[in-house]
Design an enzyme around this catalytic site. Structure first.
Site, PDB file in Angstrom:
ATOM      1  N   LYS A  43       0.564  -1.500   0.187  1.00 62.96           N
ATOM      2  CA  LYS A  43       0.339  -0.256  -0.329  1.00 62.96           C
ATOM      3  C   LYS A  43       1.117   0.995  -0.159  1.00 62.96           C
ATOM      4  CE  LYS A  43      -4.171  -1.542   0.959  1.00 62.96           C
ATOM      5  NZ  LYS A  43      -5.496  -1.743   2.025  1.00 62.96           N
ATOM      6  N   ARG A  98      -2.653 -10.577   5.161  1.00 65.29           N
ATOM      7  CA  ARG A  98      -3.582 -10.686   3.586  1.00 65.29           C
ATOM      8  C   ARG A  98      -2.446 -10.212   2.200  1.00 65.29           C
ATOM      9  NH1 ARG A  98      -6.106  -7.339  -0.391  1.00 65.29           N
ATOM     10  NH2 ARG A  98      -7.222  -8.293  -1.465  1.00 65.29           N
TER      11      ARG A  98
END
Length: 336
Positions: free
Chosen positions: A278, A313
């Site tokens: 991210k 994840r």
């Protein structure tokens, strides 16, 4: 005034006076106590209320056939043309199936299939298109492997098609607030669910996110959504919570959630962290392209694992598994 209890997590050989964290390999003997607009306290773990200790210490039930006595890796499989990291790479059915096989071989414990990008600025995908992207891939993976599969969707109809194709877990970034009927579909199927926090929708969530106290605000939201899921017929021990890194959060918000992520153990649910590749990782550590953020993603995953987070994840299964195996070997925790 609400009181929030965050265990101070330890690893390695458990001291005699320490309590087990969530039935896993970690422990705690002190708790950081949060109150809104008040100075934090640190108390001995045994001084916490009995119901709080019950939720902090109880062994987490198996989810989708996976025991949670060690971190589990959820492999990200985006069958989309526009996801932020790998959009377009796996929206071809054969490419998606090959990637699922690779992730499984690399050590993925569960494959998370998503057909709608929820990156900042993304537009909603029509239901029929999302089903067409995801259900055939799930069916093909299921035909070749018994690996658990989750469907990453906000929509009841998409989830129903995925369940019929072989999905065994619902992963909802909107925590049943986008399509409330998804709670019924999940409960009727008797499946576990992951409920994630997001402020706003993907198109607007990064415009100007604000919180009074991001850690406690996210906790309160997830506590309310867990209660709503229970009311819909989903047992608490089959609910996973996800603080939603990057979903309506600034860099500082993300860091605050990561520092305090152990707080979410007091919900009595397994925790999932989805921080892989991210943007905040690139802002802090460098890496303009998402694929340049692998090392930073592993650093965040290791931090979460040390805090007892049960699901990670990630995009990069092999690299993350290798790092976890070394961490566990060095510090004496059980190997994955």
């Amino acid at each position: 005034m609400n009181v929030y209890y965050c265990p101070i997590v330890g690893a390695g050989p458990k001291p005699e006076v320490a309590l087990p964290l969530a039935g896993g390999p970690f422990w705690f003997r002190e708790i950081r106590v949060h109150r809104r607009d008040a100075v934090e306290d640190v108390i001995p773990a045994v001084s916490a209320p009995p119901d709080v200790l019950d939720r902090l210490t109880a062994r987490r039930a198996d989810i989708a056939g996976l025991s949670l006595d060690r971190p589990r890796l959820m492999g990200i499989l985006n069958v989309t043309p526009d996801s932020f990291s790998d959009g377009g790479r796996f929206n071809d059915r054969d490419a998606a199936i090959a990637q699922a096989q690779k992730m499984r071989a690399d050590g993925a414990n569960i494959i998370d299939v998503g057909g709608e990008s929820t990156r900042p600025g993304a537009s909603e995908v029509p239901v029929d298109e999302e089903i067409a992207r995801t259900a055939p891939v799930i069916s093909a993976i299921r035909a070749q492997s018994d690996v658990p599969i989750s469907i990453d969707t906000r929509k009841a109809s998409v989830a129903q098609a995925a369940i019929e194709a072989g999905a065994g877990l619902i992963n909802d970034v909107a925590a049943f607030t986008f399509d409330p009927d998804l709670a019924r579909v999940t409960a009727d199927a008797g499946l576990p669910v992951c409920l994630m926090h997001a402020q706003g929708d993907p198109q607007t969530m990064q415009d100007d996110p604000r919180y009074h106290d991001v850690l406690l605000d996210v906790y309160d939201f997830l506590a309310a959504r867990v209660a709503a899921a229970e009311a819909a017929g989903i047992p608490r021990d089959q609910i996973i919570v996800d603080p939603g890194i990057g979903f309506g959060k600034t860099v500082e918000h993300n860091l605050a959630l990561l520092r305090g992520i152990a707080l979410f153990h007091s919900l009595g649910c397994p925790i999932l962290l989805g921080a892989s590749r991210k943007r905040f990782i690139g802002v802090i550590g460098g890496g303009e392209a998402a694929t340049d953020r692998v090392n930073g993603s592993i650093a965040v995953a290791l931090h979460a694992a040390r805090q007892g987070v049960q699901f990670l994840r990630v995009h990069d299964i092999f690299a993350t598994k290798q790092a976890l195996d070394l961490e566990w070997a060095i510090n004496g925790a059980a190997k994955r």
